[in-house]
Write an enzyme that holds these catalytic residues in place. Structure first.
Site, PDB file in Angstrom:
ATOM      1  N   ASP A  35      52.745  88.789  41.366  1.00 11.46           N
ATOM      2  CA  ASP A  35      52.284  87.388  41.385  1.00 11.46           C
ATOM      3  C   ASP A  35      51.942  86.905  42.797  1.00 11.46           C
ATOM      4  O   ASP A  35      51.632  85.730  42.998  1.00 11.46           O
ATOM      5  CB  ASP A  35      53.355  86.475  40.770  1.00 11.46           C
ATOM      6  CG  ASP A  35      54.666  86.540  41.529  1.00 11.46           C
ATOM      7  OD1 ASP A  35      54.759  87.319  42.506  1.00 11.46           O
ATOM      8  OD2 ASP A  35      55.617  85.812  41.163  1.00 11.46           O
ATOM      9  N   GLY A  36      52.003  87.795  43.787  1.00  9.61           N
ATOM     10  CA  GLY A  36      51.641  87.411  45.156  1.00  9.61           C
ATOM     11  C   GLY A  36      52.829  87.083  46.036  1.00  9.61           C
ATOM     12  O   GLY A  36      52.679  86.896  47.246  1.00  9.61           O
ATOM     13  N   GLU A  37      54.026  86.986  45.450  1.00 12.14           N
ATOM     14  CA  GLU A  37      55.196  86.684  46.284  1.00 12.14           C
ATOM     15  C   GLU A  37      55.501  87.869  47.194  1.00 12.14           C
ATOM     16  O   GLU A  37      55.265  89.030  46.844  1.00 12.14           O
ATOM     17  CB  GLU A  37      56.411  86.381  45.403  1.00 12.14           C
ATOM     18  CG  GLU A  37      56.297  85.042  44.711  1.00 12.14           C
ATOM     19  CD  GLU A  37      57.557  84.681  43.921  1.00 12.14           C
ATOM     20  OE1 GLU A  37      58.542  85.444  43.982  1.00 12.14           O
ATOM     21  OE2 GLU A  37      57.534  83.649  43.242  1.00 12.14           O
TER      22      GLU A  37
ATOM     23  N   HIS B  48      44.674  76.910  70.122  1.00 11.10           N
ATOM     24  CA  HIS B  48      43.518  76.007  70.152  1.00 11.10           C
ATOM     25  C   HIS B  48      43.904  74.633  70.696  1.00 11.10           C
ATOM     26  O   HIS B  48      43.144  74.012  71.424  1.00 11.10           O
ATOM     27  CB  HIS B  48      42.894  75.862  68.767  1.00 11.10           C
ATOM     28  CG  HIS B  48      41.714  74.959  68.808  1.00 11.10           C
ATOM     29  ND1 HIS B  48      40.490  75.360  69.304  1.00 11.10           N
ATOM     30  CD2 HIS B  48      41.575  73.655  68.501  1.00 11.10           C
ATOM     31  CE1 HIS B  48      39.653  74.344  69.287  1.00 11.10           C
ATOM     32  NE2 HIS B  48      40.289  73.302  68.797  1.00 11.10           N
TER      33      HIS B  48
ATOM     34  N   ASP C  97      31.619  74.391  73.360  1.00 12.63           N
ATOM     35  CA  ASP C  97      31.849  73.034  72.865  1.00 12.63           C
ATOM     36  C   ASP C  97      32.795  72.335  73.833  1.00 12.63           C
ATOM     37  O   ASP C  97      33.357  72.963  74.743  1.00 12.63           O
ATOM     38  CB  ASP C  97      32.378  73.014  71.411  1.00 12.63           C
ATOM     39  CG  ASP C  97      33.662  73.790  71.231  1.00 12.63           C
ATOM     40  OD1 ASP C  97      34.451  73.885  72.190  1.00 12.63           O
ATOM     41  OD2 ASP C  97      33.888  74.296  70.118  1.00 12.63           O
TER      42      ASP C  97
ATOM     43  N   LYS D  31      28.500  70.078  70.841  1.00 15.40           N
ATOM     44  CA  LYS D  31      28.155  70.468  69.473  1.00 15.40           C
ATOM     45  C   LYS D  31      28.810  69.498  68.489  1.00 15.40           C
ATOM     46  O   LYS D  31      29.780  68.813  68.832  1.00 15.40           O
ATOM     47  CB  LYS D  31      28.613  71.910  69.196  1.00 15.40           C
ATOM     48  CG  LYS D  31      30.043  72.044  68.716  1.00 15.40           C
ATOM     49  CD  LYS D  31      30.438  73.441  68.263  1.00 15.40           C
ATOM     50  CE  LYS D  31      31.838  73.398  67.658  1.00 15.40           C
ATOM     51  NZ  LYS D  31      32.578  74.631  67.686  1.00 15.40           N
TER      52      LYS D  31
ATOM     53  N   ARG E  80      30.381  69.664  64.575  1.00 16.79           N
ATOM     54  CA  ARG E  80      30.683  70.533  63.434  1.00 16.79           C
ATOM     55  C   ARG E  80      30.309  69.803  62.152  1.00 16.79           C
ATOM     56  O   ARG E  80      30.788  68.704  61.894  1.00 16.79           O
ATOM     57  CB  ARG E  80      32.173  70.925  63.432  1.00 16.79           C
ATOM     58  CG  ARG E  80      32.523  71.854  62.284  1.00 16.79           C
ATOM     59  CD  ARG E  80      33.864  72.540  62.460  1.00 16.79           C
ATOM     60  NE  ARG E  80      33.850  73.627  63.433  1.00 16.79           N
ATOM     61  CZ  ARG E  80      33.284  74.815  63.236  1.00 16.79           C
ATOM     62  NH1 ARG E  80      32.666  75.076  62.100  1.00 16.79           N
ATOM     63  NH2 ARG E  80      33.331  75.729  64.166  1.00 16.79           N
TER      64      ARG E  80
ATOM     65  N   ASP F  85      35.390  81.201  74.680  1.00 16.27           N
ATOM     66  CA  ASP F  85      35.989  80.335  73.665  1.00 16.27           C
ATOM     67  C   ASP F  85      37.376  80.878  73.340  1.00 16.27           C
ATOM     68  O   ASP F  85      37.693  82.028  73.662  1.00 16.27           O
ATOM     69  CB  ASP F  85      35.110  80.294  72.406  1.00 16.27           C
ATOM     70  CG  ASP F  85      35.226  78.968  71.654  1.00 16.27           C
ATOM     71  OD1 ASP F  85      36.170  78.196  71.942  1.00 16.27           O
ATOM     72  OD2 ASP F  85      34.383  78.713  70.773  1.00 16.27           O
TER      73      ASP F  85
ATOM     74  N   THR G  87      33.342  82.135  62.277  1.00 13.39           N
ATOM     75  CA  THR G  87      32.130  82.597  61.574  1.00 13.39           C
ATOM     76  C   THR G  87      31.043  83.059  62.548  1.00 13.39           C
ATOM     77  O   THR G  87      30.066  83.665  62.124  1.00 13.39           O
ATOM     78  CB  THR G  87      31.534  81.458  60.725  1.00 13.39           C
ATOM     79  OG1 THR G  87      31.106  80.416  61.621  1.00 13.39           O
ATOM     80  CG2 THR G  87      32.532  80.911  59.727  1.00 13.39           C
TER      81      THR G  87
END
Ligand code: R5P
Length: 312
Positions: free
Chosen positions: A37-39, A129, A165, A188, A190, A214, A219
């Site tokens: 189940d992803g756990e 960031h 940016d 820039k 976004r 950066d 992407t």
């Protein structure tokens, strides 16, 4: 003094292994069970009474890697580790350090609180960031930087440093501290997670070789947009890009390759496979190993990423 133990999460065991080599330590055994189940269910061994460093960046799938980090921290706490440090070289959600409109969450506040609540006494990150991380985190956050590691691979003195940016200006200034180069800044906007619009370029780039710097490439939209403006302003076509975290989603590697960049430098905060020849991965392991050794020996905290950054 308690024994130093490195725990490697599944996000980047290669990096944890390289850090362990530098420290002359073996990563402690961990077992990660994944349920249908992803756990996730990690198990740690031999951490009782130890000074434990859990190495787990949070690249995509960010939520799974965060959940695993929290579970590893909790496992160490329940196994009576003497001190636990979350080493999260790439910290996801760090762009969410404030609300941009009503009704939003502040992701980095939520997850640093969760890291503390799960058992970490301290958090170590590389080029986060948000410069506000130390203020946001409820536990001490040590911010390391990859700038000297990346800068030494670039013939910086010949280049104009370009912040793609306004958020990258402080990082770009770190490069100009290494070598006093001219600086240019792209403004820039976004539009969405995948789209950005370049508004203007501030600074003189005509005929100059640019290096776009950066904290992260996701992407590749920001780099592509900055490149478009550099061409428009007649910068020299031989462009280098340097970013600490190559998050690379939605075909970013192919996108950057098609842009014809001369040299793309990233670090191994995130594990990378199949890259094109113009990509160079610089290891952040020596920086992490030095910081971990200093923390283990209770020496002064590693230097903050930048004094200028902290005071700005
Ligand atoms: C944002 O301010 C960051 O510093 C990066 O510029 C951004 O996350 C890069 O994302 P993308 O590659 O998708 O444009």
């Amino acid at each position: 003094m308690s024994t130093l133990r490195l725990i490697a999460g599944s996000a980047n065991p290669e990096l944890a292994g390289t850090v362990a080599n530098y420290l002359g330590a073996e990563p402690a055994d961990t077992l990660l069970e994944r349920f249908p189940d992803g756990e996730l269910l990690p198990t740690v061994e031999n951490v009782g009474g130890s000074d434990v460093y859990v190495v787990q960046p949070t690249p995509p799938p960010v939520n799974d890697h965060l959940a695993e980090l929290l579970l590893l921290l909790d496992a160490c706490r329940r196994a009576h580790a003497a001190r636990i440090t979350a080493v999260v070289p790439y910290l996801g959600y760090a762009r969410q350090d404030r609300r941009t409109r009503a009704g939003q969450a502040v992701g980095v506040a939520v997850f640093t609180k969760a890291i503390a609540a799960a058992g970490a006494h301290r958090l170590v990150v590389v080029d986060p960031h948000t410069p506000a991380l130390e203020a946001i985190s409820p536990i001490p956050a040590e911010t390391l930087t990859a700038v000297p590691t990346l800068a030494q691979e670039i013939a910086l003195s010949e280049r104009v440093v370009v912040a793609p940016d306004e958020g990258a200006v402080k990082l770009a200034e770190r490069y100009t501290e290494v070598s006093p180069n001219p600086l240019a800044v792209v403004r820039k906007r976004r539009e969405s997670g995948r789209e950005v619009t370049a508004l203007e370029l501030i600074g003189d780039v005509r005929g100059r070789l640019p290096v776009i710097v950066d904290d992260m490439i996701t992407t590749g939209a920001t780099i592509e947009t900055a490149l478009g403006l550099l061409k428009l302003h007649e910068a020299a076509p031989d462009v280098t890009v340097a970013a600490t975290h190559g998050v690379f989603v939605h075909g970013a590697v192919g996108r950057l390759h098609r842009l014809g960049l001369r040299h793309v430098l990233i670090t191994d905060t995130i594990a990378h496979r199949s890259l094109h020849p113009e990509f160079q991965v610089c290891s952040i392991a020596p920086v992490l190993a030095e910081a971990i050794a200093a923390m283990h020996n209770d020496e002064a905290s590693p230097a903050p990423a930048s004094t200028a950054w902290n005071l700005a």
